[in-house]
Design an enzyme around this catalytic site. Structure first.
Site, PDB file in Angstrom:
ATOM      1  N   SER A   7      46.021  50.068  44.497  1.00  0.00           N
ATOM      2  CA  SER A   7      44.923  49.135  44.727  1.00  0.00           C
ATOM      3  C   SER A   7      45.065  48.386  46.053  1.00  0.00           C
ATOM      4  CB  SER A   7      44.841  48.191  43.539  1.00  0.00           C
ATOM      5  OG  SER A   7      43.539  47.676  43.451  1.00  0.00           O
ATOM      6  N   LYS A  16      46.109  49.943  49.775  1.00  0.00           N
ATOM      7  CA  LYS A  16      45.538  49.771  51.118  1.00  0.00           C
ATOM      8  C   LYS A  16      46.684  49.460  52.086  1.00  0.00           C
ATOM      9  CE  LYS A  16      41.868  47.029  48.794  1.00  0.00           C
ATOM     10  NZ  LYS A  16      40.920  47.851  48.132  1.00  0.00           N
ATOM     11  N   HIS A  34      41.330  51.861  36.335  1.00  0.00           N
ATOM     12  CA  HIS A  34      42.093  51.368  37.478  1.00  0.00           C
ATOM     13  C   HIS A  34      43.498  50.953  37.031  1.00  0.00           C
ATOM     14  CE1 HIS A  34      42.242  49.570  41.467  1.00  0.00           C
ATOM     15  NE2 HIS A  34      42.687  48.434  40.958  1.00  0.00           N
TER      16      HIS A  34
HETATM   17  C1  GTR Z   1      39.920  44.013  43.274  1.00  0.00           C
HETATM   18  C2  GTR Z   1      39.502  44.362  44.657  1.00  0.00           C
HETATM   19  C3  GTR Z   1      39.891  45.764  44.989  1.00  0.00           C
HETATM   20  C4  GTR Z   1      41.312  46.086  44.585  1.00  0.00           C
HETATM   21  C5  GTR Z   1      41.739  45.405  43.308  1.00  0.00           C
HETATM   22  C6  GTR Z   1      43.245  45.341  43.068  1.00  0.00           C
HETATM   23  O1  GTR Z   1      39.543  42.758  42.910  1.00  0.00           O
HETATM   24  O2  GTR Z   1      38.122  44.208  44.747  1.00  0.00           O
HETATM   25  O3  GTR Z   1      39.674  46.013  46.376  1.00  0.00           O
HETATM   26  O4  GTR Z   1      42.184  45.780  45.587  1.00  0.00           O
HETATM   27  O5  GTR Z   1      41.313  44.095  43.238  1.00  0.00           O
HETATM   28  O6  GTR Z   1      44.046  45.115  43.961  1.00  0.00           O
HETATM   29  O7  GTR Z   1      43.621  45.483  41.894  1.00  0.00           O
END
Ligand code: GTR
Length: 494
Positions: free
Chosen positions: A334, A338, A475
Site C-alpha cells: 500500500s 509506493k 487490500h
Molecule cells: C489509503 C490510501 C491508499 C493506500 C492505503 C494504505 O487510505 O488512500 O493510497 O496507501 O491507504 O496505505 O493502506
C-alpha cells in the site's frame, strides 16, 4: 494491434514502438468528459453527485492555487478539505467511466530519440524519467550532511524456538558531530535463519505500527514512537501497547521466510518519518530542514523520506556480514508499496522490488482515474508527495509521466506487482496495464519482462523478469502473497 479482451477493455500490443492506444469506453453510462480550460478538468457525471460537487471552475482554481502555495495555514486546510470533498465525489469504480487516455512514451527521449539499447536507457532515458518523477511526484532529496551510527541493541540466537537469530539494530543520526534527538532513530528488527550459513538473501520492508506487530515474539522491543491511532491494533493515544504484538503475523510470516533461507528485515515507517502532515520534523526530513526550513515545491514528501530511510537500512545491511546485501528483495504494501517502488527506482542496490497493492501514486496508472485519483490522494495525504504533484489534481493528462514509467525504472532488476480483486481503490486493472507498458524497458535489456499480454486468471501468478498476480480478496498482504514473493526471489536469486 488492439485486442478486445472483454467488453469495455482493450488489451494492447507490447511492441515497444507501438505506444498509441488506449482504452475504449462503451459510453453507455452517464459519462461526460468536459475539457475545460484553465485549471479545470475532466469531470465525470456520477449518479448521485449533488450540485455542490460541481463548484464553478473559478472556485476550484482559487483553492488549487492555495494548495500550490503549500504551508500550514488555515486557508490551506480549508482548500484541502474543500478539494478533497470535490475530488472524492468524482471517484469511480466503474470501468465504463475510464476516460480515453494516451500514455507518455516510455522509450522516446525528451529530444525525440527512439531508445533502442540498454545503454541508451541507462545513460539517457532512465535519468530523464527519474528527474520527471523527482520534480513532479515524489520530490528531490536536497543536499545535507549527516552521519550514521549502527548500534546493536540485542541478539538472541534462540529466537522462534531456535529457528532464528533475532537481532535488533538502531540506526542513529548525527549532524555536524552532534547526536540528534532520540526520535531520529530507525530501529531494525532482523531475523536470520539458523539452519543456513550466511550471508543469506533478505526480504526487507517497512511496517505500519512498529516491529512488535510482525510477530508475538516478546523479545521484540515495543515501539515507543508516535503512531496513527488504531484501537483494534492496540494503538492508544498514538502509542503502541502490548496488544499490538503479533497483530500482523500473517502479513510477515517470519517463520516461513526464515525456513526458506531468507533473513527478514523490517523497521517501523514512522521511525523514518511519522505518517502525519504536521510531523515532518520528527523524522529524517529534519536533517534537511532543521527547526524552521520547509521543502520547496519540488522537494521530498513523506513517501520519498521513507524511501530514503530504506536506503539507509540497506547501508546498514552492507555492513552486516550475515546478510548478502546484493540479494535484498524489497517489499512494501500500500502506501509503503509506493515507498518501496520509489526506493527501488532511486537506489539500484535493491535487487528485487515487490509492490503489494500499492495503487495510486504506486503501480497504478494515474490517467485511468479509477479508484483513488491524483486529486484525492494529494488532498487526503498532503504530506506524501512533493507539493508540485498538486499541479495534476484532476489534470492527469497533463502529467509528463505515468506510473508505468516508475515501474520501468526498476528494470532490468526483477519487479513483482500484486493486486487484489476487491481492492478497487488501488485499481487492479490500472496496475496490470502499468506493468504491461513497463515491460518494453525489460525487453530492451533482452529480458522477457511480463510473460503475458493479458491479465492472468485470479490466483495464477506469472513470473518473468516481471512477476504479477491478482488474488481473490481485499487490500492486504496474505501468507499466499508472501509465498509468491519468495518463489519469485528463489527464481531470481538462485
Ligand atoms: C489509503 C490510501 C491508499 C493506500 C492505503 C494504505 O487510505 O488512500 O493510497 O496507501 O491507504 O496505505 O493502506
Amino acid at each position: 494491434m488492439l485486442r478486445l479482451i472483454r467488453p469495455g477493455y482493450l488489451s494492447v500490443s507490447r511492441t515497444p514502438t507501438l505506444y498509441k492506444i488506449i482504452v475504449m469506453t462503451t459510453l453507455s453510462a452517464p459519462f461526460l468528459l468536459l475539457t475545460i480550460s484553465g485549471l479545470l478538468i475532466g469531470m465525470l457525471t456520477v449518479p448521485g453527485a449533488s450540485a455542490q460537487d460541481h463548484p464553478d471552475s473559478e472556485e476550484i482554481a482559487r483553492y488549487e492555487k492555495i494548495l500550490l502555495e503549500g504551508g500550514h495555514s488555515e486557508e490551506f486546510e480549508e482548500a484541502r478539505l474543500f478539494l478533497n470533498r470535490y475530488y472524492r465525489s468524482h471517484v469511480t469504480n466503474n470501468e465504463e467511466n475510464v476516460p480515453d487516455y494516451k500514455l507518455p512514451e516510455l522509450l522516446i527521449s525528451d529530444d525525440g530519440r527512439v531508445i533502442e539499447s540498454a545503454e541508451q536507457w541507462a545513460d539517457l532515458r532512465r535519468e530523464e524519467i527519474l528527474k520527471l518523477f523527482k520534480e513532479n511526484v515524489y520530490g528531490k532529496v536536497p543536499g545535507f550532511e549527516y552521519e550514521m551510527a549502527f548500534i546493536e541493541r540485542s541478539a538472541d540466537r534462540q529466537a522462534l524456538g531456535g529457528l532464528a537469530t533475532r537481532k535488533q539494530v538502531s540506526i542513529r543520526f548525527h549532524q555536524n558531530g552532534k547526536e540528534l534527538p532520540e526520535n531520529l532513530t530507525i530501529d531494525l528488527l532482523i531475523y536470520l535463519p539458523n539452519h543456513t550459513e550466511g550471508p543469506v538473501p533478505a526480504m526487507m520492508g517497512l511496517n505500519f505500527y512498529g516491529n512488535q506487530t510482525i510477530h508475538p515474539d516478546d523479545g521484540i522491543h515495543l515501539s515507543t514512537k508516535w503512531m496513527r491511532p488504531n484501537e483494534d491494533l492496540g494503538i492508544i493515544e498514538n502509542r503502541a501497547t502490548e496488544k499490538s504484538r503479533g497483530y500482523y503475523l500473517d502479513r510477515w510470516r517470519v517463520e516461513d521466510v526464515v525456513r526458506r533461507g531468507y533473513a527478514l528485515v523490517t523497521a517501523y515507517a514512522g521511525d523514518i518519518e511519522p505518517d502525519d502532515p504536521s510531523r515532518m520534523r520528527q523524522g529524517v526530513r529534519y536533517l534537511a530542514y532543521g527547526e524552521t526550513g520547509e521543502p520547496a515545491a519540488d522537494e521530498w514528501g513523506t513517501i520519498a523520506a521513507w524511501a530514503w530511510g530504506l536506503s539507509r537500512m540497506l547501508d546498514y545491511l552492507e555492513t552486516d556480514d550475515q546478510i548478502d546485501y546484493e540479494r535484498v528483495m524489497l517489499m512494501g504494501h500500500s502506501r509503503l508499496g509506493k515507498a518501496a517502488l520509489w526506493a527501488g527506482a532511486t537506489d539500484e542496490r535493491f535487487a528485487i522490488v515487490v509492490s503489494n497493492n500499492s495503487g495510486s501514486g504506486g503501480a497504478a496508472l494515474s490517467r485511468r482515474r479509477f479508484g483513488e485519483t491524483v486529486g484525492v490522494i494529494n488532498t487526503s495525504f498532503p504530506h506524501w508527495f512533493a507539493n508540485n504533484f498538486n499541479r495534476y489534481n484532476g489534470r492527469e493528462d497533463e502529467l509528463p509521466l505515468d506510473q508505468h514509467m516508475l515501474l520501468a525504472l526498476i528494470a532490468p532488476r526483477p519487479l513483482y506487482v500484486a493486486s487484489a480483486k476487491e481492492d478497487l481503490w488501488a485499481d487492479p486493472e490500472g496496475e496490470f496495464q502499468s506493468i504491461l507498458w513497463a515491460s518494453p524497458a525489460y525487453e530492451l535489456h533482452g529480458l522477457e519482462g511480463l510473460p503475458v499480454s493479458e491479465r492472468p486468471e485470479l490466483n495464477k501468478p506469472v513470473m518473468g523478469s516481471i512477476g504479477y498476480h491478482i488474488r481473490t480478496g481485499v487490500h492486504n498482504v496474505t501468507a499466499w502473497d508472501i509465498e509468491q514473493y519468495l518463489n519469485f526471489a528463489d527464481l531470481h536469486f538462485n
